[in-house]
Write an enzyme that holds these catalytic residues in place. Structure first.
Site, mmCIF file in Angstrom:
data_model
loop_
_atom_site.group_PDB
_atom_site.id
_atom_site.type_symbol
_atom_site.label_atom_id
_atom_site.label_comp_id
_atom_site.label_asym_id
_atom_site.label_seq_id
_atom_site.Cartn_x
_atom_site.Cartn_y
_atom_site.Cartn_z
ATOM 1 N N ARG A 48 -18.137 11.209 9.694
ATOM 2 C CA ARG A 48 -17.520 10.253 8.765
ATOM 3 C C ARG A 48 -17.729 10.658 7.309
ATOM 4 O O ARG A 48 -17.053 10.165 6.405
ATOM 5 C CB ARG A 48 -18.050 8.838 9.048
ATOM 6 C CG ARG A 48 -17.313 7.736 8.314
ATOM 7 C CD ARG A 48 -17.362 6.360 8.992
ATOM 8 N NE ARG A 48 -18.597 6.087 9.702
ATOM 9 C CZ ARG A 48 -19.746 5.736 9.124
ATOM 10 N NH1 ARG A 48 -19.812 5.611 7.811
ATOM 11 N NH2 ARG A 48 -20.813 5.501 9.862
ATOM 12 N N TYR A 80 5.456 -0.405 -4.472
ATOM 13 C CA TYR A 80 5.525 -0.313 -3.013
ATOM 14 C C TYR A 80 5.110 -1.646 -2.390
ATOM 15 O O TYR A 80 4.077 -2.215 -2.745
ATOM 16 C CB TYR A 80 4.597 0.807 -2.540
ATOM 17 C CG TYR A 80 4.470 0.879 -1.042
ATOM 18 C CD1 TYR A 80 5.563 1.208 -0.252
ATOM 19 C CD2 TYR A 80 3.262 0.613 -0.408
ATOM 20 C CE1 TYR A 80 5.448 1.269 1.117
ATOM 21 C CE2 TYR A 80 3.132 0.681 0.967
ATOM 22 C CZ TYR A 80 4.237 1.003 1.727
ATOM 23 O OH TYR A 80 4.126 1.056 3.086
ATOM 24 N N ASP A 98 0.357 5.598 -8.561
ATOM 25 C CA ASP A 98 0.826 5.981 -7.227
ATOM 26 C C ASP A 98 1.899 7.045 -7.441
ATOM 27 O O ASP A 98 2.980 6.760 -7.952
ATOM 28 C CB ASP A 98 1.384 4.754 -6.488
ATOM 29 C CG ASP A 98 1.777 5.065 -5.044
ATOM 30 O OD1 ASP A 98 2.145 6.219 -4.765
ATOM 31 O OD2 ASP A 98 1.719 4.140 -4.212
ATOM 32 N N LYS A 115 4.231 10.849 3.341
ATOM 33 C CA LYS A 115 5.581 11.090 2.856
ATOM 34 C C LYS A 115 5.784 12.571 2.505
ATOM 35 O O LYS A 115 5.789 13.393 3.399
ATOM 36 C CB LYS A 115 5.868 10.163 1.667
ATOM 37 C CG LYS A 115 5.406 8.714 1.882
ATOM 38 C CD LYS A 115 6.214 7.954 2.910
ATOM 39 C CE LYS A 115 5.585 6.625 3.300
ATOM 40 N NZ LYS A 115 5.266 5.721 2.208
HETATM 41 C C1 PLP Z 1 4.388 4.622 2.074
HETATM 42 C C2 PLP Z 1 3.803 4.352 0.743
HETATM 43 C C3 PLP Z 1 2.476 3.893 0.617
HETATM 44 C C4 PLP Z 1 1.613 3.574 1.826
HETATM 45 O O1 PLP Z 1 1.297 4.704 2.564
HETATM 46 P P1 PLP Z 1 0.992 4.703 4.161
HETATM 47 O O2 PLP Z 1 0.669 6.129 4.412
HETATM 48 O O3 PLP Z 1 2.232 4.213 4.836
HETATM 49 O O4 PLP Z 1 -0.159 3.783 4.391
HETATM 50 C C5 PLP Z 1 1.983 3.698 -0.659
HETATM 51 N N1 PLP Z 1 2.742 3.927 -1.764
HETATM 52 C C6 PLP Z 1 4.017 4.349 -1.669
HETATM 53 C C7 PLP Z 1 4.811 4.565 -2.922
HETATM 54 C C8 PLP Z 1 4.591 4.576 -0.423
HETATM 55 O O5 PLP Z 1 5.870 4.977 -0.353
#
Ligand code: PLP
Length: 369
Positions: free
Chosen positions: A52, A103, A174, A199
């Site tokens: 961990r 998001y 982000d 993504k």
């Molecule tokens: C998808 C997304 C998240 C969350 O990510 P996960 O891997 O689905 O938990 C956060 N910020 C943005 C801009 C996203 O597109």
């Protein structure tokens, strides 16, 4: 410009870093790339000790992402695990200022913390720089996202990061949509960069992973401590796959961005499209259909190459009418369809979209029923 001194390694550019960073040093018979290390337990006496707290495969991914963003990266189970770890920095009843179209998972997380009396949240239009900056005056943490998902608004990051710092708040960006290929928020002064590596970083729609990147060693230590404590750690296979994906990130982004720009241009001229949201960069395009909700739903059923799916950032093109989600902001138009543009041939992508859009015009769903 002074030449690099012989002692300094040359400064490598992003496409080179994406391929080279996080590789083991080349030794005879050693693997060229970091292998998958499946281990919960390490022999005592080192600084890793337990699964961990760290894993060499995570470290390789973190080194590569850190090199691209210009900081130290920390990997998480998902993007939301990374988001939650950052929000956990905020003290009792501290104020978080965030874009109203951030998001939706981040917005829901803020709402949940607020409903339980943990923090206070203030959602502001991120394109209104003076209003957003003013809202930051008593913030503990300023959450930024640019371009926003799915409204595709662009924030004045340097100005809003400065406003956060004037308030003594952490500035968090982000960077999932832009990726470090198009935008490096740490260079603009941000304290923490957030990624859903699910993504573009992973890029093949086959894993969940998150990451945080920071330049401050103390902050890195605090975030790692929380990650390890709550166990928001990544799967080893996911980190390995994401590193493999990261190797081609600049190449994939280059193609997807060219495709997106061309599709945005062609969509502008189509009679079924009332408006095209496209910030001028990146690989997400969001046409708002003249026929609204019904047209959006029909489009997502009629395309063949474009797959109806949530999520984004893969080599495959996907589309989705965002308001099909109950949690999506009511200020997002009903007819907004988010296109995640992949790396296929743009002519094939357009042909599939065009035939579906043409049907919307000839079949007039806006007047039906
Ligand atoms: C998808 C997304 C998240 C969350 O990510 P996960 O891997 O689905 O938990 C956060 N910020 C943005 C801009 C996203 O597109």
């Amino acid at each position: 410009m002074p030449a690099d001194s012989p002692a300094d390694p040359p400064l490598l550019r992003p496409a080179t870093l994406a391929v080279t960073a996080g590789r083991p040093s080349p030794e005879p018979d050693q693997p060229f790339n970091e292998p998958l290390t499946m281990a919960s337990t390490y022999v005592a006496g080192g600084d890793r000790e337990y699964g961990r707290y760290g894993n060499p495969t995570w470290t390789a991914f973190e080194e590569a992402l850190g090199a691209l963003e210009g900081g130290r990266a920390l990997s998480f189970a998902t993007g939301m695990a990374a988001v939650s770890t950052v929000l956990d920095l905020v003290g009792h009843e501290g104020l978080v200022v965030a874009p109203r179209h951030a998001y939706q998972g981040s917005i829901v997380a803020l709402g949940d913390l607020e409903a339980r009396g943990r923090i206070r949240a203030r959602l502001v239009d991120v394109t209104d720089t003076p209003a957003f900056a003013a809202a930051c005056a008593d913030a503990a943490l300023v959450w930024l996202e640019s371009p926003t998902n799915p409204a595709l608004e662009v924030a004045d990051l340097p100005a809003l990061i400065a406003a956060a710092h004037d308030a003594g708040a952490h500035a968090v960006v982000d960077n999932t949509f832009a990726t470090p290929v198009l935008q490096r928020p740490l260079e603009l002064g941000a304290d923490i960069v957030v990624h859903s590596a699910t993504k573009y970083l992973g890029g093949h729609s086959d894993l969940l992973l998150g990451a945080l990147v920071t330049r401050d060693d103390e902050l890195h230590g605090v975030l790692k401590g929380r990650r390890d404590l709550v166990g928001a750690t990544p799967g080893t296979l996911e980190a390995w796959l994401a590193l493999r994906g990261l190797r081609t990130l600049p190449l994939r982004m280059e193609r997807a961005c060219v495709n997106a720009a061309e599709l945005a241009r062609r969509l502008e001229g189509h009679p079924a499209v009332a408006e095209v949201r496209y910030p001028g960069f990146g690989a997400i395009v969001a046409p708002v259909l003249a026929g609204g909700e019904l047209a959006g739903d029909l489009l997502s059923r009629q395309t063949r190459l474009w797959v109806h799916a949530t999520s984004l950032g893969g080599v495959e093109s996907t589309l989705e009418r965002r308001r099909r989600w109950r949690t999506e902001a009511a200020t997002i138009p009903q007819g907004l369809v988010r296109l995640s543009v992949g790396i296929e041939d743009v002519e094939d992508l357009w042909a599939d979209l065009e035939q579906s859009l043409d049907r919307l015009v000839t079949e007039r769903p806006d007047t039906a029923g």
